[in-house]
Design an enzyme around this catalytic site. Structure first.
Site, PDB file in Angstrom:
ATOM      1  N   PHE A 106      21.163   1.754  -8.602  1.00 34.97           N
ATOM      2  CA  PHE A 106      19.915   1.416  -9.275  1.00 34.97           C
ATOM      3  C   PHE A 106      20.043   1.775 -10.746  1.00 34.97           C
ATOM      4  O   PHE A 106      20.832   2.644 -11.102  1.00 34.97           O
ATOM      5  CB  PHE A 106      18.751   2.184  -8.645  1.00 34.97           C
ATOM      6  CG  PHE A 106      17.555   1.322  -8.351  1.00 34.97           C
ATOM      7  CD1 PHE A 106      17.612   0.371  -7.347  1.00 34.97           C
ATOM      8  CD2 PHE A 106      16.379   1.451  -9.083  1.00 34.97           C
ATOM      9  CE1 PHE A 106      16.519  -0.429  -7.069  1.00 34.97           C
ATOM     10  CE2 PHE A 106      15.280   0.656  -8.805  1.00 34.97           C
ATOM     11  CZ  PHE A 106      15.354  -0.278  -7.798  1.00 34.97           C
ATOM     12  N   GLN A 166       4.537   3.394 -17.623  1.00 31.17           N
ATOM     13  CA  GLN A 166       5.659   2.470 -17.477  1.00 31.17           C
ATOM     14  C   GLN A 166       5.138   1.054 -17.211  1.00 31.17           C
ATOM     15  O   GLN A 166       4.355   0.842 -16.280  1.00 31.17           O
ATOM     16  CB  GLN A 166       6.551   2.915 -16.320  1.00 31.17           C
ATOM     17  CG  GLN A 166       7.880   2.193 -16.282  1.00 31.17           C
ATOM     18  CD  GLN A 166       8.804   2.803 -15.240  1.00 31.17           C
ATOM     19  OE1 GLN A 166       8.486   2.839 -14.058  1.00 31.17           O
ATOM     20  NE2 GLN A 166       9.946   3.307 -15.681  1.00 31.17           N
ATOM     21  N   HIS A 225       6.386  -2.889 -16.516  1.00 29.97           N
ATOM     22  CA  HIS A 225       7.514  -3.724 -16.138  1.00 29.97           C
ATOM     23  C   HIS A 225       7.398  -5.001 -16.963  1.00 29.97           C
ATOM     24  O   HIS A 225       6.327  -5.587 -17.034  1.00 29.97           O
ATOM     25  CB  HIS A 225       7.455  -4.031 -14.633  1.00 29.97           C
ATOM     26  CG  HIS A 225       8.722  -4.596 -14.092  1.00 29.97           C
ATOM     27  ND1 HIS A 225       9.128  -5.879 -14.379  1.00 29.97           N
ATOM     28  CD2 HIS A 225       9.682  -4.066 -13.298  1.00 29.97           C
ATOM     29  CE1 HIS A 225      10.293  -6.101 -13.774  1.00 29.97           C
ATOM     30  NE2 HIS A 225      10.649  -5.021 -13.110  1.00 29.97           N
ATOM     31  N   LEU A 246       5.892  -7.739  -9.087  1.00 26.47           N
ATOM     32  CA  LEU A 246       6.994  -7.651 -10.027  1.00 26.47           C
ATOM     33  C   LEU A 246       8.108  -8.631  -9.680  1.00 26.47           C
ATOM     34  O   LEU A 246       8.409  -8.860  -8.517  1.00 26.47           O
ATOM     35  CB  LEU A 246       7.555  -6.228 -10.025  1.00 26.47           C
ATOM     36  CG  LEU A 246       6.530  -5.136 -10.339  1.00 26.47           C
ATOM     37  CD1 LEU A 246       7.196  -3.774 -10.337  1.00 26.47           C
ATOM     38  CD2 LEU A 246       5.828  -5.390 -11.674  1.00 26.47           C
ATOM     39  N   GLU A 263      14.467  -7.473 -11.978  1.00 29.00           N
ATOM     40  CA  GLU A 263      15.387  -7.721 -13.067  1.00 29.00           C
ATOM     41  C   GLU A 263      16.561  -8.589 -12.615  1.00 29.00           C
ATOM     42  O   GLU A 263      17.204  -9.248 -13.423  1.00 29.00           O
ATOM     43  CB  GLU A 263      15.915  -6.359 -13.549  1.00 29.00           C
ATOM     44  CG  GLU A 263      16.012  -6.234 -15.030  1.00 29.00           C
ATOM     45  CD  GLU A 263      16.123  -4.766 -15.435  1.00 29.00           C
ATOM     46  OE1 GLU A 263      15.148  -4.039 -15.238  1.00 29.00           O
ATOM     47  OE2 GLU A 263      17.186  -4.374 -15.937  1.00 29.00           O
ATOM     48  N   ARG A 319      14.238  -2.785 -20.901  1.00 32.75           N
ATOM     49  CA  ARG A 319      12.908  -3.248 -20.536  1.00 32.75           C
ATOM     50  C   ARG A 319      11.921  -3.307 -21.702  1.00 32.75           C
ATOM     51  O   ARG A 319      11.187  -4.267 -21.854  1.00 32.75           O
ATOM     52  CB  ARG A 319      12.309  -2.291 -19.489  1.00 32.75           C
ATOM     53  CG  ARG A 319      12.830  -2.536 -18.109  1.00 32.75           C
ATOM     54  CD  ARG A 319      12.125  -1.626 -17.152  1.00 32.75           C
ATOM     55  NE  ARG A 319      12.621  -1.867 -15.794  1.00 32.75           N
ATOM     56  CZ  ARG A 319      12.112  -1.315 -14.708  1.00 32.75           C
ATOM     57  NH1 ARG A 319      11.102  -0.480 -14.797  1.00 32.75           N
ATOM     58  NH2 ARG A 319      12.600  -1.591 -13.521  1.00 32.75           N
ATOM     59  N   HIS A 351       2.696  -0.367 -14.282  1.00 27.00           N
ATOM     60  CA  HIS A 351       3.400  -0.059 -13.046  1.00 27.00           C
ATOM     61  C   HIS A 351       3.253   1.403 -12.618  1.00 27.00           C
ATOM     62  O   HIS A 351       3.018   1.705 -11.455  1.00 27.00           O
ATOM     63  CB  HIS A 351       4.871  -0.405 -13.256  1.00 27.00           C
ATOM     64  CG  HIS A 351       5.718  -0.250 -12.044  1.00 27.00           C
ATOM     65  ND1 HIS A 351       5.326  -0.696 -10.803  1.00 27.00           N
ATOM     66  CD2 HIS A 351       6.948   0.315 -11.877  1.00 27.00           C
ATOM     67  CE1 HIS A 351       6.284  -0.427  -9.926  1.00 27.00           C
ATOM     68  NE2 HIS A 351       7.255   0.196 -10.541  1.00 27.00           N
ATOM     69  N   ARG A 369      10.387   6.887 -16.127  1.00 23.56           N
ATOM     70  CA  ARG A 369      10.850   7.227 -14.789  1.00 23.56           C
ATOM     71  C   ARG A 369      11.995   6.313 -14.373  1.00 23.56           C
ATOM     72  O   ARG A 369      11.937   5.109 -14.599  1.00 23.56           O
ATOM     73  CB  ARG A 369       9.698   7.066 -13.796  1.00 23.56           C
ATOM     74  CG  ARG A 369      10.058   7.345 -12.354  1.00 23.56           C
ATOM     75  CD  ARG A 369       8.855   7.082 -11.469  1.00 23.56           C
ATOM     76  NE  ARG A 369       8.454   5.687 -11.483  1.00 23.56           N
ATOM     77  CZ  ARG A 369       8.937   4.753 -10.657  1.00 23.56           C
ATOM     78  NH1 ARG A 369       9.826   5.076  -9.757  1.00 23.56           N
ATOM     79  NH2 ARG A 369       8.520   3.506 -10.734  1.00 23.56           N
TER      80      ARG A 369
END
Lengths: 274, 614, 310
Positions: free
Chosen positions: B121, B235, B237, B251, B254, B310, B376, B411
């Site tokens: 990730f 945060q 997205h 969402l 990516e 992002r 988010h 995060r």
């Protein structure tokens, strides 16, 4: 003031008012089509099978026509009354009426206790329920917890019996390649019996009891790699159990019809020989 | 005054997501009387939405992984604004928490050796996320839920908590709320309260959060006099769906951009090439031809600009929309349909394909998606002691998204689920230790309780007043347009003024119907929370005059080393709610903000960053 | 029924245009159940049609513009939490997963609360029955770790051993299967001794869990009404997660019960082979020992603490 220990929740009164729309169903689609079709086809099959079983003739196409075709309703034909050539020999002497009745108990039992057919007839004949989210037709309901429906649990014995019949009908299909007096050959009748045997095999091996016995009952697949592989093969077949159930049911009747038409001389069994 | 049902317990846990359930299990294991209170049904909390996995340095896939590496990844991801001790505890304890879940019945995907499989990730150096397909959050909540039920944790479902109550010493001693189904009021006297209420996303128009995420825990902590930190760190997205409505907020991974999806504006222009910052110019393709070569062979060209970090992507989308070149519904187009064959898309992005097909009838192999920045997660929250999760108010504990510090200013994916487990357990332990150290039973002032009830029922009394939905709508518009992903000083100041207006409007809403399961009224009681957290975020954003992690200031685009050494701490000064119980909801105007230095990392941990430098 | 109800047209808000929509604008008519346990009626709400909506979006617009007090339960609006279960045009479904463009166009859309559970208000039902049943499922009971597992730090399980149970763990507990199951939908009295499809799937998950050491077969048959299920498959049909509840959970459980109780060949085989594990006798002996499982004798179902019970 209550403490958590005191929190004894008041029981929900059963049979209490639920308060929603007081109608048997709010469905707007034609949910009744499925039960109607099921009732029609199953009734037609039962009616035909009963007639065909009692009529006790035209179930075998023998050497006179250079064929060896037997209707699945009458195989294995083991009583005295069986048409000559249609059976390996008389084994049962005390049975006086149609041999088909003796035979049909097993396939009938297999299908009657089948998990798919249970769904089909509980819905369409017993209306418990007629369709999803349509009120069922009974004041009380105990399901399969009591006699006689508790007998549904014998399904796997009928499955075993069904396997024996599948073997016999497979032998019949192989025998249908013989054309007595001519040699080996292939006819429409041969194809019909072969397809019939295949469909019956598919119906049997896709059975839920089969899937369980072959591997589904295991807790840990990794200790039984072969049975896991068998289970994995059977699982997609099992998903189509309903399709095989209908196809094999209809085809077994068609097979009987075909043999009957040939045996009675109504049509000719076209074919060739080597 | 309506009757108030009352209960007396040792610990009340508010919120039944991962953190709340884990805290309740822990406190229950200590033999305490635990009440788990949640606003929805048990098992529906927002934790179910987490897909990717739970990060833990189990080392099952890469044996060289360990807690130090995880710790370093977390701190770097948070741009060093994290509470180092929380990040350390999290990295150290996450593996045990994951294995513990397995002992409680969770079934993670397996490695060939039969151990828990871990996936890669963003931001994690090694494949580290324990997962079950793309429904890890569901597995986590179901496992904890079943464990809690088996252990006999008492659950109070569909109960909205309005306010915390205090005893004369200022310690938390109880709370007041109402059953949502009946609208009847209920109070608890308790020695400790664990806040595990999750996030705040519902204050924004485009959010992946559900209606529950109104920041109740954040707000109740503020009103109780607790310290909040980093509330500006939210945060976003960059690519959440903005249209159709049925999938708004969902969402778009990516992976869609990684697999060839490109961003286009209303004119059809692939606009990301216009926004390549000098910092990334060397490693980013400057022509479509070069970018397109990269997908097939990463060494054949530089990375496409769609794969910039992002915040850069989000900033670019924001600029296009503000310049009037956005899609019809306020986003931009994310187009993979014209770039890859339908078969390719279905094979590489099966869950994306099915999700949009099923929920929205959108076929991403045929048409472009309309996407935009979507709220988010909030990194900021209640300031807690890392080891005990104790807040600055005695008897009040916080864990999960509502607690601040763990994630710093940004995060990493996968760290939230492990955060819930590690600090959920610590909250249960912290609260249990605190309760065991106290004697006597808690007591709260009846008058304070009644005051809360009076305030909550006021919207029924008003003959005329505004529809709470209208206030919520305007709040969401305000936060989305002025306190969104890219912020500027003037807009933030404008938002401060609008929030004050909204606070006045919220105080005058009227609702129709009775109190039973009345969503209009429920919303009216959520509005004070939403306004309070919105104010905290806005105020924090004004003071953090730099760009760091989830907080991006257009007028201060770079990080500021000095600001990187402080938390912005917000509170309602003592004299508000802290003493004498609830005396009305403190106005958002009474929230103050002060910079305070970050806790200092010990040398041996600091060394982890130094050694990486060479 | 519905056709006889009064149909107050949208008064104010965005839905002002009644009937077919004054300015040629397309409209949708939502026929929503309004009421509580004491009864209620369908009420029609007419709103402008908006492209790309699911039923839940339209219900939200009814709340925002026409009836702010309309009760409906929802959370994630992405088909992951299982809160917004209702019956849409008579079929049990999630509102968030039912696109308006999949329903017959230009027809009234009926939304009613789940029939099997008491109505709290409007579209919201009291589903505490399910939470009570959940308490009676014997909890997960793992075998001890082997020495190798202690050394490795965790249990070893192969992917092929966990996949079956993983299917059931996809369950989002929307309770649509419980709602559609006629055993309790049409026969309230069965609720005392019937776990329902959701919890058969839960038991199947544990029966197939490679670590779980409890034999639940006797309990399933005697206390939890597995033999009341007549496998009419409605649970599978309504499952939004597409879990094959009947084929993969209930029928395998029934077959396991046959192993334990109705199969003399298996019984004989076990006697001869003297297998130590899972004999029918053991099953009978161990099952009731697992605490909360035993169903209380009295004819009542206790509810979770909730206002409706007070």
């Amino acid at each position: 003031m209550t403490t958590l220990e005191d929190v004894s929740t008041t029981p929900v009164v059963l049979g209490g008012v639920r308060g929603g729309p007081p109608v048997p169903t709010l469905r707007k689609d034609r949910w009744w089509i499925q039960p109607v079709v099921t009732v029609t086809v199953l009734t037609a099959f039962v009616a035909y099978a009963t007639w065909a079983a009692f009529v006790n003739k035209d179930y075998y196409v023998g050497a006179t026509m250079h064929r060896d075709l037997i209707s699945p309703f009458y195989s294995p034909c083991l009583t005295e009354s069986c048409v000559p050539g249609s059976h390996p020999g008389t084994i049962i002497t005390w049975w006086q009426i149609s041999p088909a009745l003796l035979i049909l108990i097993f396939p009938l039992g297999f299908r009657l206790t089948c998990y798919y057919y249970r769904k089909a007839y509980y819905r369409s004949f017993w209306w418990a329920p007629p369709a999803c989210a349509v009120a069922d037709a009974h004041g009380s309901y105990k399901g399969e917890s009591r006699f006689p429906l508790i007998m549904q649990n014998v399904h796997r014995y009928f499955f075993y019996a069904g396997l024996i019949f599948n073997v016999l009908l497979t032998i019949d299909a192989v025998m249908a390649f013989r054309q007595p007096g001519v040699g080996l050959g292939f006819s429409v009748g041969t194809a019909v019996l072969c397809v019939n045997a295949c469909l019956l095999w598919l119906y049997s091996v896709s059975c839920h009891a089969c899937r369980h016995i072959c591997g589904g009952g295991l807790k840990k697949f990794s200790d039984h790699r072969i049975r896991h592989r068998i289970w994995k093969t059977l699982t997609p077949l099992n998903a189509h159990h309903m399709v095989f159930a209908w196809m094999s049911l209809v085809f077994v009747a068609l097979t009987d019809v075909y043999v009957r038409l040939v045996a009675s001389g109504t049509i000719h069994d076209y074919g060739f020989h080597f | 005054m309506p009757e108030i049902e009352s209960h007396d317990v040792d610990v009340v846990v508010i919120g039944a997501g991962g953190a709340g359930l884990r805290a309740a299990i822990e406190a229950k294991a200590r033999g305490l009387r635990v009440a788990l209170v949640c606003k929805s049904l048990l098992g529906k909390a927002h934790t179910v939405m987490a897909e990717g996995g739970a990060a833990a340095a189990l080392g099952n896939v890469y044996p060289e992984d360990n807690w130090q590496v995880h710790f370093r990844d977390t701190m770097r991801g948070g741009k060093m604004l994290n509470n180092w001790r929380m990040a350390q505890l999290h990295a150290q304890e996450a593996p045990d928490r994951i294995r513990e879940l397995e002992e409680w019945g969770a079934l993670f995907d397996r490695t060939k050796d039969g151990l828990i499989l871990q996936r890669d990730f963003g931001g994690h150096r090694y494949a580290r996320l324990a997962h079950i397909g793309d429904r890890t959050g569901l597995e986590l909540i179901r496992t904890l839920q079943q464990k809690a039920v088996a252990d006999g944790v008492e659950v109070f479902m569909e109960l909205k908590v309005l306010r915390l109550l205090h005893d004369d010493s200022g310690a938390v001693a109880g709370l007041v709320g109402y059953w949502r189904p009946s609208g009847s009021f209920v109070s608890f006297t308790t020695k400790a309260v664990v806040l595990a209420t999750g996030g705040v996303g519902k204050s924004w128009k485009y959010t992946s959060n559900s209606w529950e995420s109104t920041g109740d825990g954040h707000a109740m902590a503020v009103w109780a006099g607790a310290d909040m930190i980093d509330m500006e760190a939210v945060q976003f997205h960059p690519t959440g769906m903005v249209w159709p409505l049925s999938v708004r907020g969902i969402l778009v991974t990516e992976g869609v951009r990684g697999d060839g999806g490109v961003l286009r504006n209303a004119e059809g222009r692939r606009f990301m090439f216009d926004y390549i910052p000098p910092m990334f110019a060397a490693e980013t393709a400057d022509s479509e031809e070069e970018a397109d070569k990269w997908y097939a062979d990463h060494s054949a060209g530089r990375r496409p600009p769609e794969l910039l970090p992002r915040d850069e992507v989000a900033r670019s989308i924001n600029s296009e929309v503000k310049a009037g070149r956005g899609s019809p519904h306020g986003g931009v187009f994310l187009d993979i349909a014209s770039r890859r064959s339908a078969e390719d898309i279905r094979r590489r992005l099966p869950s994306m394909y099915h999700q949009f097909k099923e929920l929205a009838g959108v076929d991403i192999t045929v048409e472009a998606m309309e996407v935009g920045p979507t709220c988010h997660y909030i990194m900021g929250g209640v300031r807690v002691d890392a080891d005990t999760t104790a807040t600055t108010v005695p008897g009040l504990f916080a864990a999960g998204e509502v607690a601040g510090g763990m994630h710093g200013s940004n995060r990493l994916g996968g760290n939230s689920l492990s955060d819930l487990l590690v600090f959920g357990r610590r909250a249960g332990m912290g609260a249990a230790d605190y309760v065991e150290g106290r004697s006597g039973s808690a007591s709260v002032d009846r008058a304070a309780m009644e005051e809360v009830v009076r305030a909550a029922t006021a919207p029924f009394e008003r003959e005329s007043g505004e529809n709470p939905y209208d206030v919520q709508h305007d709040l969401q518009e305000t936060m989305q347009s002025l306190v969104g992903i890219i912020r500027t000083g003037s807009e933030l100041e404008e938002a401060m003024g609008k929030l004050e207006e909204l606070e006045e409007r919220a105080a005058n809403v009227a609702v129709a119907g009775g109190p039973q399961y009345n969503p209009g009224w429920n919303l009216a009681t959520d509005l004070p929370s939403m306004l309070t957290v919105s104010r905290c975020t806005t105020q924090g954003a004004i003071h953090r005059t730099e760009s760091r992690g989830g907080h991006t200031r257009d007028d201060y685009p770079a990080p500021d080393a000095e600001l990187g050494k402080v938390n912005f701490v917000q509170r309602v000064p003592a004299g508000g709610a802290r003493s004498g119980g609830a005396v009305g909801t403190p106005s958002i105007r009474s929230i103050t903000i002060t910079p305070e230095p970050l806790p200092v990392m010990p040398d041996e941990l600091q060394a982890l960053f130094d050694e990486e430098a060479h | 029924m519905a056709d006889d109800t009064t149909t107050p047209r949208a008064d104010g808000g965005a839905g002002g245009a009644g009937g077919a929509g004054g300015a040629g604008e397309r409209t949708v008519t939502m026929r929503l159940w309004r009421g509580d346990a004491s009864g209620g009626d369908f009420v029609d709400y007419v709103l402008p049609a908006v492209e790309g909506e699911v039923v839940l979006d339209v219900v939200h617009r009814v709340q925002a513009d026409l009836a702010p007090d309309l009760a409906c339960r929802w959370n994630c609006k992405a088909g992951k939490c299982g809160s917004c279960s209702t019956e849409i045009n008579g079929e049990p479904r999630l509102m968030c997963m039912t696109r308006m463009d999949t329903l017959p166009p230009d027809e009234v859309v009926t939304v009613a609360p789940m029939k099997t559970f008491p109505v709290l208000r409007d579209l919201v039902t009291d589903v505490s029955y399910n939470y009570e049943v959940a308490k009676r499922i014997p909890p997960f009971n793992p075998r001890p770790k082997t020495d190798d597992e202690v050394a490795a730090g965790g249990y070893r399980m192969q992917q092929i051993d966990v996949e079956r149970s993983q299917e059931f763990r996809k369950c989002i507990e929307c309770y649509l299967c419980q709602d559609v199951c006629h055993v309790i939908r049409d026969h309230e009295e069965n609720k005392t001794a019937y776990a329902g499809p959701r919890f058969f799937a839960r038991s199947a998950e544990l029966e197939m869990h490679p670590l779980d050491a409890t034999d639940r077969r006797e309990l399933l048959q005697e206390e939890q009404g597995l033999n009341k299920c007549n496998i009419t498959k409605c649970c599978t049909e309504v499952c939004p997660e597409h879990i094959k509840i009947t084929d993969n959970a209930i029928i395998p459980l029934k077959e396991r019960v046959v192993d334990a109780r109705y199969d003399p060949v298996a019984w004989l085989g076990r006697k001869i082979l003297r297998r130590t594990k899972g004999t029918a006798a053991e099953a009978a002996a161990t099952a009731p020992a697992h605490g909360p499982a035993a169903v209380q004798p009295e004819v009542e179902v206790t509810g979770t603490p909730g206002p409706q019970h007070r």
